[in-house]
Enzyme design. Structure first.
Site: not given
Length: 548
Positions: A291, A302, A316
């Protein structure tokens, strides 16, 4: 009373029925029809069923079954459970500040939080709580004991405690206080240049705690950072944004959410000036990193802000929000999916497409889509965050897990702490060979089940052999195998001495230095931390990973 309950349920359901009329069309009719069926069914059941029915229990079961059919995260939070939910999201509650659980069928202090009532009153790990306010706990469940320990800050509570080494139980009077559980369980210097931060949750103030830890480490010489997110289950989305902001410059997208309602479609960017967007960073991940912890891991990957080391994360990528319900209850419901800066959603399980038996499967590799990081590295959606450098989690012998589950390690640490008033610092403490020999002698006097996976395998082999009528021809070979396994088990304390010593040292350290001591003591025995330190110590290797 029965008629009153029917009336209340009926009115609530009819109110819900009329509230859906704005939807219009077939969908509105389906909702109205099913609510009408449910109301009538409950009325008939409540009127004609042979025994009395608990309306709260049966309606609760119905609600929970309905939500369970959607995904594991949707939940009905009753008025009785609302405080526990607030504790989970804020990290705050009124109580004594200690983890209490079962050890040897006794209600035992597992870990006091430093600076809170249990700690300041002198409660020790291993203390058995026999009574709370003179109520015997023998027949109490764990949840009942938890409720007895909690209460308004400033209120008094009396615990009757049995302690190792003392002949008689004694009373301890504590004053409950507001307990705030830290998100950063530990931070410190791994070596002269590398700082280490262990973040265990994303409740209120997680971002500021990470920032403060980073600033403190830099002030004592840290020029590189390891952020440990292993086994972090996540938490508040806003805190994920703030933690990412510590390492990512202001105005950068952290996560976007997309749902059915327009109000669920949002983009979250870093709101503040960053603490440090240049310091070399390694983030540790595990299968239980989930999460909000995956958002931070994904942002770091990223933007090529740092290197991820460990194992693939949980996957998740769903966002939950709470909606108010009558009578101070709430509905926690999945409202959106989240997407990290590269555009990928890392949700691993597709709950919208169930198999015929109701089970769900993970998104297959063939359906995963490739995305690009800021520097053009290829990453994928649909299965958690894949680390840049994979390091398998530590695994121990099943025999060792048996020793832990039967509390041999825990109990010996309690006895050790009784004899030794102090020890050296967590990273310097080592069990001597003479002390390990004392442990071996101590274990010899204990009764415990030393079952191993080999024992289980032999048992299955015997059952299969008898079923297939081969046992008589194999009996001698199986007996020899049993004897060999038995000999190995007799020597297990020597065979697994290094692993057992490591676990003993961690448990003993906890008696003196608590949570943070366990973390500090583990640093020099952790292969994932060692790999992170190796990468940070080699600037060329670090750069190559982020530019490959």
């Amino acid at each position: 009373m029965k008629r009153t309950v029917i009336g209340v349920v009926g009115v609530a359901l009819l109110a819900g029925l009329f509230s859906f009329t704005w939807l219009g069309g077939d969908h509105s009719f389906e909702i109205s029809r099913n609510l009408d069926i449910f109301t009538t069914l409950y009325r008939e059941l409540n009127t004609h069923y042979v025994d009395e029915i608990s309306s709260e229990e049966i309606i609760g079961d119905g609600i929970n079954a309905m939500l369970k059919s959607l995904d594991p995260y949707a939940a009905y939070i009753s008025e009785d459970d609302i405080e526990d939910y607030r504790t989970a999201t804020t990290g705050e509650y009124g109580g004594i500040g200690a983890i209490v659980g079962q050890r040897n069928k006794a209600n035992t202090v597992i870990m006091p939080y430093i600076g809170y009532p249990a700690h300041t009153a002198g409660l020790k790990i291993g203390d058995e709580i026999l009574e709370i306010d003179h109520q015997n706990l023998k027949e109490k469940s764990s949840s009942e004991i938890s409720e007895l320990l909690k209460g308004q800050p400033g209120s008094e509570i009396v615990l009757t405690v049995k302690r190792f080494g003392k002949e008689k139980p004694f009373d301890v009077t504590l004053t409950r206080s507001k307990i705030t559980i830290d998100n950063v369980m530990y931070y410190g210097m791994y070596n002269e240049s590398i700082g280490f931060i262990k973040l265990t949750d994303f409740t209120t103030n997680a971002g500021s705690e990470v920032k403060n830890a980073l600033d403190s480490l830099k002030s004592v010489g840290a020029t590189k950072i390891i952020l440990d997110l292993r086994d972090n289950p996540g938490g508040l989305l806003d805190e994920a944004v703030k933690v990412a902001n510590v390492f990512v410059e202001q105005g950068k997208e952290v996560v976007s959410t997309k749902g059915k309602m327009a109000s669920s479609n949002k983009t979250y960017t870093t709101p503040y000036a960053t603490s440090d967007s240049e310091i070399p960073l390694v983030v540790l991940t595990s299968r239980a990193t989930a999460s909000a912890a995956e958002i931070v891991s994904g942002v770091v990957q990223d933007y090529d802000r740092g290197v991820l080391v460990g194992t693939r994360t949980f996957g998740k990528g769903l966002v939950q929000a709470t909606r108010p319900l009558p009578y101070n209850s709430q509905l926690k419901i999945t409202t959106a999916k989240y997407y990290i800066p590269s555009g990928r959603c890392i949700q691993a399980i597709d709950y919208s497409h169930k198999n015929e038996d109701g089970s769900v499967g993970k998104i297959p590799d063939s359906l995963k889509v490739a995305f690009k990081t800021s520097k053009g590295r290829t990453v994928y959606d649909g299965g958690g965050i894949e680390p840049d450098i994979a390091v398998a989690s530590q695994k121990f012998s099943n025999l060792l897990y048996n020793m832990v589950s039967q509390n041999l390690i825990f109990d010996y640490a309690t006895a050790y702490a009784f004899k030794h008033k102090s020890i050296s610092s967590p990273r310097q403490f080592e069990l001597t060979d003479a002390e390990y020999a004392e442990f071996v002698k101590w274990v010899d006097g204990k009764e415990f089940n030393l079952s191993s996976q080999m024992d289980d395998a032999i048992k299955i082999l015997v059952e299969m052999a008898k079923k297939e009528k081969y046992y008589e021809g194999m009996e001698s070979a199986i007996d020899k195998l049993r004897a060999k396994v038995s000999t190995l088990k007799e020597n297990y304390l020597e065979t697994f001495k290094d692993d057992i010593t490591y676990m003993l040292e961690e448990e003993i350290v906890s008696r003196y230095y608590f949570h943070s001591g366990i973390m500090e003591a583990s640093l020099d025995h952790d292969p994932t931390v060692a790999e992170a330190a190796r990468i940070l110590s080699d600037s060329q290797a670090y750069s190559e990973i982020l530019n490959q």
